[in-house]
Design an enzyme around this catalytic site. Structure first.
Site, PDB file in Angstrom:
ATOM      1  CG  ASP A  70       8.962 -54.851  26.101  1.00  0.00           C
ATOM      2  OD1 ASP A  70       8.514 -55.774  25.397  1.00  0.00           O
ATOM      3  OD2 ASP A  70      10.140 -54.456  26.037  1.00  0.00           O
ATOM      4  CG  ASP A 121       8.274 -59.100  21.847  1.00  0.00           C
ATOM      5  OD1 ASP A 121       8.062 -58.558  22.941  1.00  0.00           O
ATOM      6  OD2 ASP A 121       9.102 -58.667  21.021  1.00  0.00           O
TER       7      ASP A 121
END
Length: 436
Positions: free
Chosen positions: A115, A315
């Protein structure tokens, strides 16, 4: 408190705030890593994924993508507005991809979600006071000779709101997520081993700081063992090893339809194609891009100034792209004008769908120094039979470029030169590829 970050502000702050926050100092700080490594990215549609569900339909998977993407977008909107409750809570994370690696000595196999919006590495650990079920055995710290809890005197346990020092002098963490999930436990060091591929083979990373979670809750129906943080904060894997760059690439196998990919670190990174400045925001872990516009079939859209002031986040933890609502409305209107005879439908949260259209218009995003980032047919649209829907959602907050739109691209993060490289590829570059 700064609520929104304009393009000019972010450009100024990039020279004032390095990507690694110097206030946090694991001791001793390692020297820059000269060697890199490669790890496989496993998609949830692969039988090799711990999230694989042979009974899940395409619609089931897409609904999960919509849910996590919307929750993540809402989190960002509230966080950047300065909501107090967002200071400790983290954004929900998509389980689209996992990294497979081993932890401990002897090594114990595990998975974690990479992430770019998180920094702390954490995973569920035995012996566990409260843990949720996962498809693979939990890491057992008592079975590892290399596990070592971290004393507060060796670690700045007050540098982050989720870190604290226990009465016994051991550093602990408490990470909560907006959806009610959380992980709590001890900061420790361990040995991580990644298998890699090709001539690079496996690589062992020693003394990696991570959170050993012994009190955990997961509200998602698809629980994951842990997180590998790739964010800008200095507890991330990138910062701990001081890698100057990393890259990832995901493509769909034309024969099986399974999405597969690789993530490259350090000297193994693949940096090629057009590039745009990679901007650091000093108040959060995210990577920002300088957004300059949208075109549909070559026609530039007229967008309000606030769309650009908010910026654009790239992202890996978001499945779908969210576009600021004023820009989203302009995009919808422009696409409709290119398809005047087609009846418009809606499906789930997708606001623009067509019933088996003959063609769809070309959509391009524009970032600084990069004339266009083409959202190809498979990136911009999703098939939900019998409909074909624009796979972009609206948001009141900052725009986010999600993994569905990054599919088919090699995405390179050059942290040393503060550049993001984006290049469409037919297949992901392997670790033994020469300069591309």
């Amino acid at each position: 408190m700064l609520l929104l970050f304009s393009h000019n502000f972010v450009l100024r702050t990039i020279f004032l705030f390095p990507f690694v926050n110097a206030s946090f100092s694991p001791s001793p700080l390692p020297s820059p890593t000269q060697h890199g490594f490669v790890a496989r990215l496993i998609n949830r549609t692969s039988p090799d994924s711990p999230f694989y569900n042979p009974h899940a339909t395409h619609e089931d998977l897409m609904r999960e993508d919509i849910r996590t993407s919307q929750e993540r977008s809402l989190y960002l909107h509230q966080f950047l507005k300065g909501a107090t409750s967002m200071k400790l809570a983290k954004a929900p994370i998509s389980k689209e991809f996992v990294m497979n690696f081993s932890i401990g000595t002897p090594p114990q196999n595990t998975y974690a979600v990479p992430d770019t919006g998180s920094s702390l590495i954490w995973m569920q650990c035995n012996p566990c006071n409260r843990c949720y079920g996962q498809k693979i055995p939990r890491y057992n710290s008592r079975m590892s000779r290399s596990y070592e809890e971290v004393l507060c005197v060796h670690f700045d346990c007050h540098s982050r709101p989720y870190l604290s020092c226990r009465l016994d002098g051991i550093c602990s963490y408490n990470v909560s997520y907006m959806d009610g999930s959380f992980s709590r436990g001890t900061i420790a060091t361990e040995t991580l081993t990644f298998e890699g591929s090709g001539f690079m083979g496996s690589i062992t990373l020693e003394n990696i700081y991570f959170g050993c979670g012994t009190n955990n809750k997961m509200t998602s129906k698809i629980p994951f063992p842990g997180i590998v943080g790739l964010g800008t904060d200095d507890v991330s894997l990138i910062a701990q090893k001081r890698y100057p760059s990393f890259s990832y690439c995901t493509t769909k196998d034309p024969n099986t339809g399974v999405v597969e990919g690789w993530i490259h670190f350090g000297s193994a990174s693949k940096l090629f194609g057009p590039s745009t400045p990679l901007l650091a925001n000093p108040t959060n872990n995210y990577y920002y891009l300088s957004f300059e516009g949208i075109s549909v079939e070559g026609q530039e859209l007229t967008l309000p100034e606030k769309v650009f002031d908010m910026g654009f986040i790239i992202d890996s933890g978001a499945a779908l792209t969210h576009l600021q609502t004023d820009a989203f409305d302009k995009l919808i209107d422009a696409v409709k004008k290119q398809m005047p005879d087609d009846e418009v439908w809606t499906r789930d949260e997708f606001e623009l769908c067509y019933d088996n259209p003959y063609r769809v218009p070309e959509i391009k995003l524009k970032f600084e120094d990069m004339d266009s980032f083409p959202l190809r047919d498979g990136n911009a649209w999703v098939k939900i039979p019998p409909l074909r829907c624009l796979a972009i959602l609206r948001t009141e907050g900052v725009s986010v470029l999600g993994m569905y739109q990054q599919s088919g691209f090699n995405v390179g993060y050059d942290l040393e030169n503060k550049q993001l490289w984006l290049k469409y590829v037919n297949s992901c570059p392997d670790d033994d590829d020469e300069d591309i």
